[in-house]
Design a protein around this motif. Sequence first.
Motif, PDB file in Angstrom:
ATOM      1  N   MET A   1      22.626  40.636  55.588  1.00  0.00           N
ATOM      2  CA  MET A   1      23.752  41.398  56.174  1.00  0.00           C
ATOM      3  C   MET A   1      24.956  41.321  55.233  1.00  0.00           C
ATOM      4  SD  MET A   1      24.901  42.724  59.246  1.00  0.00           S
ATOM      5  CE  MET A   1      26.355  42.812  60.258  1.00  0.00           C
ATOM      6  N   ARG A   2      25.487  42.485  54.859  1.00  0.00           N
ATOM      7  CA  ARG A   2      26.620  42.494  53.929  1.00  0.00           C
ATOM      8  C   ARG A   2      27.926  42.238  54.657  1.00  0.00           C
ATOM      9  NH1 ARG A   2      24.551  48.010  51.850  1.00  0.00           N
ATOM     10  NH2 ARG A   2      26.782  48.482  51.672  1.00  0.00           N
ATOM     11  N   LYS A   3      28.760  41.418  54.012  1.00  0.00           N
ATOM     12  CA  LYS A   3      30.026  41.044  54.635  1.00  0.00           C
ATOM     13  C   LYS A   3      31.134  41.993  54.169  1.00  0.00           C
ATOM     14  CE  LYS A   3      32.505  36.667  55.100  1.00  0.00           C
ATOM     15  NZ  LYS A   3      32.395  35.241  54.828  1.00  0.00           N
ATOM     16  N   ILE A   4      32.022  42.369  55.067  1.00  0.00           N
ATOM     17  CA  ILE A   4      33.166  43.203  54.691  1.00  0.00           C
ATOM     18  C   ILE A   4      34.300  42.280  54.239  1.00  0.00           C
ATOM     19  CG2 ILE A   4      34.950  44.785  55.556  1.00  0.00           C
ATOM     20  CD1 ILE A   4      32.813  45.738  57.590  1.00  0.00           C
ATOM     21  N   ILE A   5      34.765  42.486  53.016  1.00  0.00           N
ATOM     22  CA  ILE A   5      35.842  41.634  52.496  1.00  0.00           C
ATOM     23  C   ILE A   5      36.977  42.506  51.952  1.00  0.00           C
ATOM     24  CG2 ILE A   5      36.460  39.776  50.901  1.00  0.00           C
ATOM     25  CD1 ILE A   5      33.548  38.890  50.929  1.00  0.00           C
ATOM     26  N   LEU A   6      38.156  42.309  52.516  1.00  0.00           N
ATOM     27  CA  LEU A   6      39.332  43.054  52.078  1.00  0.00           C
ATOM     28  C   LEU A   6      40.233  42.051  51.362  1.00  0.00           C
ATOM     29  CD1 LEU A   6      39.666  44.545  55.615  1.00  0.00           C
ATOM     30  CD2 LEU A   6      38.807  45.793  53.641  1.00  0.00           C
ATOM     31  N   ALA A   7      40.416  42.244  50.069  1.00  0.00           N
ATOM     32  CA  ALA A   7      41.166  41.250  49.297  1.00  0.00           C
ATOM     33  C   ALA A   7      42.390  41.895  48.654  1.00  0.00           C
ATOM     34  CB  ALA A   7      40.271  40.626  48.228  1.00  0.00           C
ATOM     35  N   GLY A   8      43.510  41.202  48.781  1.00  0.00           N
ATOM     36  CA  GLY A   8      44.727  41.635  48.097  1.00  0.00           C
ATOM     37  C   GLY A   8      44.864  40.837  46.813  1.00  0.00           C
ATOM     38  N   ASN A   9      45.239  41.509  45.749  1.00  0.00           N
ATOM     39  CA  ASN A   9      45.486  40.824  44.469  1.00  0.00           C
ATOM     40  C   ASN A   9      46.955  41.027  44.140  1.00  0.00           C
ATOM     41  OD1 ASN A   9      45.630  39.876  41.878  1.00  0.00           O
ATOM     42  ND2 ASN A   9      44.375  41.500  40.969  1.00  0.00           N
ATOM     43  N   TRP A  10      47.724  39.967  44.301  1.00  0.00           N
ATOM     44  CA  TRP A  10      49.175  40.099  44.086  1.00  0.00           C
ATOM     45  C   TRP A  10      49.558  40.093  42.617  1.00  0.00           C
ATOM     46  CZ3 TRP A  10      51.911  36.532  48.249  1.00  0.00           C
ATOM     47  CH2 TRP A  10      51.771  37.140  49.508  1.00  0.00           C
ATOM     48  N   LYS A  11      48.603  39.822  41.737  1.00  0.00           N
ATOM     49  CA  LYS A  11      48.904  39.788  40.298  1.00  0.00           C
ATOM     50  C   LYS A  11      50.125  38.874  40.071  1.00  0.00           C
ATOM     51  CE  LYS A  11      46.592  44.188  39.970  1.00  0.00           C
ATOM     52  NZ  LYS A  11      46.381  45.441  39.297  1.00  0.00           N
ATOM     53  N   MET A  12      51.064  39.256  39.200  1.00  0.00           N
ATOM     54  CA  MET A  12      52.208  38.366  38.933  1.00  0.00           C
ATOM     55  C   MET A  12      53.429  38.823  39.753  1.00  0.00           C
ATOM     56  SD  MET A  12      53.616  37.020  35.259  1.00  0.00           S
ATOM     57  CE  MET A  12      54.762  38.349  34.947  1.00  0.00           C
ATOM     58  N   TYR A  13      53.207  38.922  41.065  1.00  0.00           N
ATOM     59  CA  TYR A  13      54.286  39.305  41.969  1.00  0.00           C
ATOM     60  C   TYR A  13      54.461  38.227  43.032  1.00  0.00           C
ATOM     61  CZ  TYR A  13      54.100  44.028  40.056  1.00  0.00           C
ATOM     62  OH  TYR A  13      54.140  45.107  39.224  1.00  0.00           O
ATOM     63  N   LYS A  14      55.671  37.975  43.404  1.00  0.00           N
ATOM     64  CA  LYS A  14      56.129  37.134  44.517  1.00  0.00           C
ATOM     65  C   LYS A  14      56.300  35.666  44.130  1.00  0.00           C
ATOM     66  CE  LYS A  14      54.479  39.907  48.379  1.00  0.00           C
ATOM     67  NZ  LYS A  14      55.743  40.629  48.581  1.00  0.00           N
ATOM     68  N   ASP A 193      19.628  41.459  42.058  1.00  0.00           N
ATOM     69  CA  ASP A 193      18.463  40.863  42.727  1.00  0.00           C
ATOM     70  C   ASP A 193      18.740  40.766  44.223  1.00  0.00           C
ATOM     71  OD1 ASP A 193      17.244  40.540  40.287  1.00  0.00           O
ATOM     72  OD2 ASP A 193      18.163  38.570  39.950  1.00  0.00           O
ATOM     73  N   ASN A 194      19.984  40.406  44.571  1.00  0.00           N
ATOM     74  CA  ASN A 194      20.356  40.289  45.977  1.00  0.00           C
ATOM     75  C   ASN A 194      21.072  41.567  46.415  1.00  0.00           C
ATOM     76  OD1 ASN A 194      21.244  39.591  48.507  1.00  0.00           O
ATOM     77  ND2 ASN A 194      22.852  38.219  47.777  1.00  0.00           N
ATOM     78  N   LYS A 195      20.426  42.350  47.244  1.00  0.00           N
ATOM     79  CA  LYS A 195      21.001  43.642  47.669  1.00  0.00           C
ATOM     80  C   LYS A 195      22.126  43.461  48.688  1.00  0.00           C
ATOM     81  CE  LYS A 195      17.861  45.615  45.171  1.00  0.00           C
ATOM     82  NZ  LYS A 195      18.226  45.749  43.748  1.00  0.00           N
ATOM     83  N   ASP A 196      22.322  42.233  49.162  1.00  0.00           N
ATOM     84  CA  ASP A 196      23.366  41.982  50.169  1.00  0.00           C
ATOM     85  C   ASP A 196      24.689  41.518  49.586  1.00  0.00           C
ATOM     86  OD1 ASP A 196      21.858  42.777  52.278  1.00  0.00           O
ATOM     87  OD2 ASP A 196      21.088  40.775  52.727  1.00  0.00           O
ATOM     88  N   VAL A 197      24.832  41.577  48.275  1.00  0.00           N
ATOM     89  CA  VAL A 197      26.114  41.198  47.671  1.00  0.00           C
ATOM     90  C   VAL A 197      27.200  42.157  48.185  1.00  0.00           C
ATOM     91  CG1 VAL A 197      27.421  41.117  45.490  1.00  0.00           C
ATOM     92  CG2 VAL A 197      25.081  40.236  45.566  1.00  0.00           C
ATOM     93  N   THR A 198      28.341  41.599  48.569  1.00  0.00           N
ATOM     94  CA  THR A 198      29.481  42.438  48.960  1.00  0.00           C
ATOM     95  C   THR A 198      30.034  43.093  47.693  1.00  0.00           C
ATOM     96  OG1 THR A 198      30.081  41.078  50.847  1.00  0.00           O
ATOM     97  CG2 THR A 198      31.858  42.378  49.861  1.00  0.00           C
ATOM     98  N   ILE A 199      30.094  44.431  47.694  1.00  0.00           N
ATOM     99  CA  ILE A 199      30.651  45.125  46.533  1.00  0.00           C
ATOM    100  C   ILE A 199      31.865  45.940  46.998  1.00  0.00           C
ATOM    101  CG2 ILE A 199      30.215  46.569  44.510  1.00  0.00           C
ATOM    102  CD1 ILE A 199      27.256  46.061  44.824  1.00  0.00           C
TER     103      ILE A 199
END
Length: 242
Positions: A1-14, A193-199
């Motif tokens: 089962m693929r996991k839904i992942i929402l990621a923020g990348n703040w880079k060099m801010y804050k 190889d693993n089709k369930d990787v979150t992309i």
Amino acid sequence: MRKIILAGNWKMYKTQAEALEFLEGFKPTVEDAPENREVVLCVPFTALSALSKNLHGSRIRLGAQNIHWEEVGAYTGEISGPMLTEIGVRYVIIGHSERRQYFGETDETVNLRLKAAQKYGLIPILCVGETKEQRAANETESHILGQLEKDLVGIDQTKLVIAYEPIWAIGTGETCESDEANRVIGLIRSKLDNKDVTIQYGGSVKPDNIDELMAKPEIDGVLVGGASLTPDSWGKIVNYRA
Ligand SMILES: O=C[C@H](O)COP(=O)(O)O
């Protein structure tokens, strides 16, 4: 089962103070998002500790933006796995195009960093993607598959997230068409190889295109720069319409 992942990348801010102010505004919003969505904030090293101490009881997960492959040593400016896990970091971005472009990151060092992340129990978010020139020359597929072939040597694909980030779409407002992002992500998946990787998809994701992107069957989440910097826009993104 693929996991839904929402990621923020703040880079060099804050600064740390700004990060804590953001958290105060964002915390109530994130608790409304459906439970099957993992919400991650990849923040500057200097903000990690303060955020970690203020996340008790929250579902927000913390991510770093880089990791060195050695545990300790004379590596000025670098950070190690144990330093990150000690303060509650769970994810780490590796191989972002800005690291590859400005700081000499290569597929070989990306591979070493991926191995280190997994060794210390962090989930790496591996970034791959093509330049405008490579796309124009019909080299998108060969470039991305070449990156994956080298980056993933010896990597456990059950503890991995991949972000497809077309470089020409990063910070430009020029989003990759959702069908095209879906196609490239499907291609990436077909080679794993693993089709369930979150992309994930990354590149000018905004509140007004998140619904369309997340409706595509191959897209399991997003890696977001600019639009993750305010509680309002990031809140709308994590609460996208399923
Ligand atoms: O890691 C995030 C990406 O570089 C996307 O940045 P952006 O959302 O500002 O285009």
